[in-house]
Design a protein around this motif. Structure first.
Motif, short mmCIF file in Angstrom:
data_model
loop_
_atom_site.label_atom_id
_atom_site.label_comp_id
_atom_site.label_asym_id
_atom_site.label_seq_id
_atom_site.Cartn_x
_atom_site.Cartn_y
_atom_site.Cartn_z
N GLU A 242 0.82 -1.20 0.00
CA GLU A 242 0.00 0.00 0.00
C GLU A 242 0.86 1.26 0.00
O GLU A 242 0.53 2.26 -0.64
N SER A 243 2.01 1.22 0.71
CA SER A 243 2.91 2.37 0.72
C SER A 243 3.52 2.60 -0.66
O SER A 243 3.66 3.75 -1.11
N ARG A 244 3.84 1.54 -1.36
CA ARG A 244 4.36 1.67 -2.71
C ARG A 244 3.31 2.26 -3.64
O ARG A 244 3.60 3.12 -4.48
N ALA A 245 2.07 1.80 -3.50
CA ALA A 245 0.99 2.35 -4.33
C ALA A 245 0.76 3.83 -4.01
O ALA A 245 0.50 4.64 -4.93
N ALA A 246 0.87 4.20 -2.72
CA ALA A 246 0.70 5.60 -2.35
C ALA A 246 1.80 6.46 -2.97
O ALA A 246 1.54 7.58 -3.45
#
Length: 394
Positions: A242-246
């Motif tokens: 999720e952090s990579r997508a953010a």
């Protein structure tokens, strides 16, 4: 070479038609002058007769002026507004016939120069003893006359536009008033475009990045509270994804705000990045030989980026073509008149020029005194064209 030849033929055709209309205008000016002279010296009933004759003269002058306006726009590339008054039309017709006849003389000089210059090709077959000097000098003189006459075509075409603008264009006061209105409108449009851009950025951050960061916080909280090591490990893996997508969403927002490649690598590299990131194949035709100025390349980039985005979202297109060229003036030999950006897709068409995205682009382009055109008939194709008048700079 072929483009110059077509342009030269178009200019010559315009001057040829102008020479024909000049004869008509000369006859009309002579007849109108005699008629007005007669009614002026006619005893009694002068006001009514003068109004009748002047009305007929004005009607004829306006018809001839409209014919000239269409000829100037079609062949010589001069767009003259139709908001002139009756005296301006009469004065224009009275002055234009001489310039039209001059154009006819220039065309005759082209014919004569071509005929004498061609003696180098066929004159030797009819040459008699001792005539080679005459044929050679005649041919050289003909080529020189042809060169001057070709330059004369361009010169007369420019004079045609200047004469029409002088008589049919707005006065200095009116031109200033229109310019002030244009600047006021473009300034208001720029302010609205800035507000729209801020709202779009806020919406992208709220609907994209913020939601992912909220999800990231929830995953980390669940992982922290979990008593099962395997479940906590799985939640941490989800949080990492999720952090990579953010971060990806944040980069997308930053790229849409202003791409760093535009300053670091130039307009071509930034447009190539737009083509690479597109979900639809984009063909880039980059015809510029010099890097445009900062303001021009920024507007050109956003025109392409927004037009490509709209095509991907709404057109159902299978292919997009982006073309950038140096827009040449209609009169002249290769003189740059600005930057032309054209984005074409093969989608279903029906794009609304008053839509939010295209309206924002029109405001951006208008801020540089440019012009945005959208041609999108039902069934397609759709073409978004932006004409930016500022010259590219090295």
């Amino acid at each position: 070479m072929g483009r110059w030849l077509r342009r030269g033929l178009r200019l010559a055709g315009g001057l040829l038609i102008g020479a024909g209309t000049a004869v008509v205008e000369l006859v009309c000016v002579a007849v109108a002058g005699l008629a007005l002279l007669c009614v002026r010296t006619w005893p009694g009933g002068w006001p009514a007769a003068r109004r009748c004759v002047l009305g007929a003269v004005t009607a004829g002058a306006r018809r001839l002026t409209e014919t000239e306006r269409r000829r100037l726009a079609r062949f010589l590339g001069h767009d003259i507004a139709a908001d002139y008054d009756d005296p301006a039309a009469r004065q224009y017709v009275a002055a234009r016939w001489s310039l039209g006849l001059l154009g006819g003389l220039v065309l005759l000089a082209v014919v004569a120069g071509t005929a004498y210059g061609s003696l180098l090709l066929w004159g030797w077959f009819i040459m008699r003893d001792g005539e080679w000097i005459t044929i050679t000098t005649s041919a050289i003189g003909g080529l020189f006359l042809l060169f001057l006459a070709l330059q004369g075509i361009v010169g007369v075409a420019l004079l045609e536009g200047q004469l029409a603008r002088h008589f049919l264009g707005p006065s200095h006061r009116e031109a200033l008033r229109r310019r002030i209105d244009e600047l006021s409108t473009s300034r208001a449009g720029v302010v609205d475009a800035v507000h729209d851009e801020r709202r779009r950025i806020e919406r992208d951050l709220h609907d994209g990045v913020q939601q992912r960061i909220v999800a990231l916080g929830m995953l980390l909280g669940r992982a922290r509270r979990s008593q099962d090591p395997d479940k906590a490990r799985a939640l941490l893996v989800q949080a990492h994804e999720e952090s990579r997508a953010a971060l990806t969403d944040l980069r997308e927002v930053a790229w849409r705000v202003y791409p760093t490649a535009l300053d670091e690598a130039g307009l071509r590299a930034a447009l190539e990045a737009v083509a690479e990131r597109s979900a639809i194949p984009v063909r880039l035709e980059y015809g510029l030989t010099a890097e445009p100025g900062e303001a021009v390349r920024t507007v050109a980039y956003f025109v392409v980026a927004e037009a490509v985005t709209n095509a991907i979202k709404h057109s159902g297109a299978e292919r997009i073509t982006v073309a950038l060229t140096g827009r040449e003036t209609e009169v002249g030999v290769g003189a740059l008149g600005g930057l032309l950006v054209r984005v074409t897709d093969d989608g279903r068409g029906g794009a609304d020029p008053a839509g939010g995205g295209l309206l924002g682009l029109a405001r951006r382009v208008a801020a540089l005194d440019g012009r945005l055109r959208v041609v999108s008939p039902p069934g397609g194709p759709t073409t978004v064209s932006a004409e930016l008048p500022e010259l590219p700079c090295a």
